[in-house]
Design a protein around this motif. Structure first.
Motif, mmCIF file in Angstrom:
data_model
loop_
_atom_site.group_PDB
_atom_site.id
_atom_site.type_symbol
_atom_site.label_atom_id
_atom_site.label_comp_id
_atom_site.label_asym_id
_atom_site.label_seq_id
_atom_site.Cartn_x
_atom_site.Cartn_y
_atom_site.Cartn_z
ATOM 1 N N UNK A 83 -22.822 33.133 45.778
ATOM 2 C CA UNK A 83 -23.938 32.443 45.136
ATOM 3 C C UNK A 83 -24.432 33.226 43.918
ATOM 4 N N UNK A 84 -24.463 34.563 44.030
ATOM 5 C CA UNK A 84 -24.864 35.379 42.881
ATOM 6 C C UNK A 84 -23.872 35.224 41.734
ATOM 7 N N UNK A 85 -22.595 35.161 42.072
ATOM 8 C CA UNK A 85 -21.546 34.971 41.066
ATOM 9 C C UNK A 85 -21.692 33.612 40.382
ATOM 10 N N UNK A 86 -22.047 32.599 41.150
ATOM 11 C CA UNK A 86 -22.230 31.252 40.592
ATOM 12 C C UNK A 86 -23.447 31.202 39.672
ATOM 13 N N UNK A 87 -24.533 31.857 40.080
ATOM 14 C CA UNK A 87 -25.771 31.792 39.298
ATOM 15 C C UNK A 87 -25.619 32.410 37.915
ATOM 16 N N UNK A 88 -24.662 33.319 37.747
ATOM 17 C CA UNK A 88 -24.441 33.926 36.438
ATOM 18 C C UNK A 88 -23.999 32.890 35.413
#
Length: 472
Positions: free
Chosen positions: A325-330
């Motif tokens: 999810x952190x990777x997607x939010x970037x």
């Protein structure tokens, strides 16, 4: 036999003492003067003086001393103790004067009690329950090494109150005084920094100067092979840098894990380390003096891709939904259409939102709703230029093992639907097929036009939806 032994031992002690006494008398007669054991007398005198200094003054003396010191008359027959009300200015005046016995009286302790760290911490907790911070700090100060545990309690209290900078000042003063602080201090301070909420802005009220001091202090203990420092502290410190928007310090801390230590002493990143670092990269950088925090977006993308690649190939950790999810939010909220279109592929690779056939489909970033894109509030600085040289993970590397996909939560579903609508592709997420028609219209009718507030786009956005999506 036991009785005879006791009698013999008792008699021997008397004989020994008698011989010593006769020897002293004989020497005194010969020298014509009385021989005195001055060392023993001095030892008794010092012990008596020490006991006297460790005892607080009596009430009568305390009232007289305080009246002269504060310049006001205290009520008669009032007992002076730890609950006697004084103003902050009066307490500071009392604590500055050198009479420790008077300070013991005001603090409700003694010189013997402050030699026990447990008693000191218990008394400090009682002071803090009454919000009597000045007395708590002075008691911990008088206890010196026995007050270190109490200092940790005070720091924790200040962080809960939102007084972050005051807590940090206590921590740095202890470091300057030469105290060897254990891991408990880092646990309290760094975690408290990360979780503290400012009363004014709703975020951690930490100055850049103090963040840098905390970073240098931690790195010193890290490089000195302090056994109390662990990867847990690194993760919490990355969270502090994220709230302080210090991407430069976060990257420097992550890089130091490789070269500051060697062998078994090296701190190895875990799943939370990778997650916190990518979350740090996802926030906009804040330029300060000399623009040292203004990191080009291409460098941020390269870093994020490398970190996510390393996380997938780290055999000691297990990837979870938080990292993905952190990777997607970037990329989901950046100002680059190509990266936003790539986010759809990432979501499909890692979440059960589409069929296997749809994962292989290429998303054309040139086909999108131009009017909707103009209305979306994005950070236009977070986009790639044509000349930027970045290495994005290929579709085969996004989910390297291809063995696991997570169930999507509400935030992932929302992002996926928004991106599908933006790039004019049907959203075939199976969960929406199970929703009743009335509820389906409510869900599908919401389109977010702002990335920062994530609010509904209104009726016009709902009317502009493609027919294929309206039939989901």
């Amino acid at each position: 036999m036991q009785t005879l032994y006791n009698i013999r031992r008792f008699s021997t002690s008397f004989v020994t003492n008698g011989v010593r006494t006769k020897t002293k008398v004989f020497k005194s007669v010969q020298s014509d003067r009385l021989i005195v054991d001055f060392e023993k007398l001095e030892s008794k005198k010092l012990k008596k003086q020490k006991d006297f200094n460790n005892t607080p003054v009596v009430d009568a003396s305390a009232q007289k001393l305080l009246s002269e010191l504060l310049g006001r008359e205290l009520p008669e027959n009032e007992s002076i103790n730890s609950r006697t009300p004084f103003t902050a200015k009066e307490l500071l005046t009392i604590f500055k004067q050198p009479n420790l016995r008077l300070q013991y009286k005001v603090l409700g302790t003694s010189g013997r009690q402050i030699q026990d760290s447990l008693l000191v911490d218990n008394d400090v907790q009682k002071f803090l329950e009454r919000d009597d911070l000045l007395r708590a700090k002075q008691l911990a100060k008088l206890a010196r090494f026995q007050g270190l545990f109490a200092y940790g309690t005070i720091i924790e209290y200040l962080l809960k109150k939102g007084q972050i900078n005051d807590a940090f000042d206590i921590f740095m003063n202890l470091k300057k005084a030469g105290y060897k602080l254990k891991g408990r201090f880092y646990n309290i301070l760094i975690s408290g920094y990360a979780d503290a909420i400012s009363k004014r802005g709703g975020s951690a009220d930490v100055s850049n100067a103090r963040i840098e001091q905390l970073y240098r202090s931690f790195q010193k203990d890290h490089s000195d092979y302090n056994s109390e420092v662990s990867i847990i502290h690194v993760n919490s410190l990355l969270k502090v840098f994220r709230k302080g928007k210090r991407i430069d310090l976060g990257l420097s801390l992550y890089d130091s894990l490789k070269h500051l230590r060697d062998g078994k002493n090296r701190l190895k990143p875990d799943i939370r380390t990778y997650t916190e670092l990518i979350r740090l990269l996802s926030i906009p950088s804040t330029p300060t003096d000399n623009d040292r925090n203004l990191i080009p977006f291409k460098d941020i993308v390269n870093r994020a891709e490398t970190v996510f690649f390393n996380a997938q190939h780290n055999m000691h950790i297990k990837l979870d939904s938080y990292l993905v999810r952190a990777y997607i939010s970037l990329y989901a909220y950046c100002g680059d259409l190509k990266l936003r279109a790539r986010t759809i592929t990432i979501i499909r690779e890692w979440y059960r939102v589409s069929s296997i056939e749809e994962i292989k489909q290429q998303i054309d970033h040139k086909v999108y709703h131009k009017k909707l894109w103009e209305k979306i509030t994005v950070d236009r600085t977070r986009c790639l230029n044509d000349e930027d040289n970045v290495r994005l993970l290929s579709s085969n590397e996004i989910n390297h093992n291809k063995t696991k996909r997570f169930d999507p939560d509400e935030s992932i579903i929302r992002i996926y639907k928004e991106l599908c609508y933006l790039f004019k592709i049907p959203c075939t997420y199976s969960e929406y097929a199970k929703v009743p028609k009335d509820e389906k219209k409510k869900i599908i009718g919401k389109v977010n036009l702002t990335d920062d507030k994530l609010k509904s786009g209104g009726k016009k956005a709902a009317e502009q939806r493609p027919k294929s999506e309206a039939k989901i």
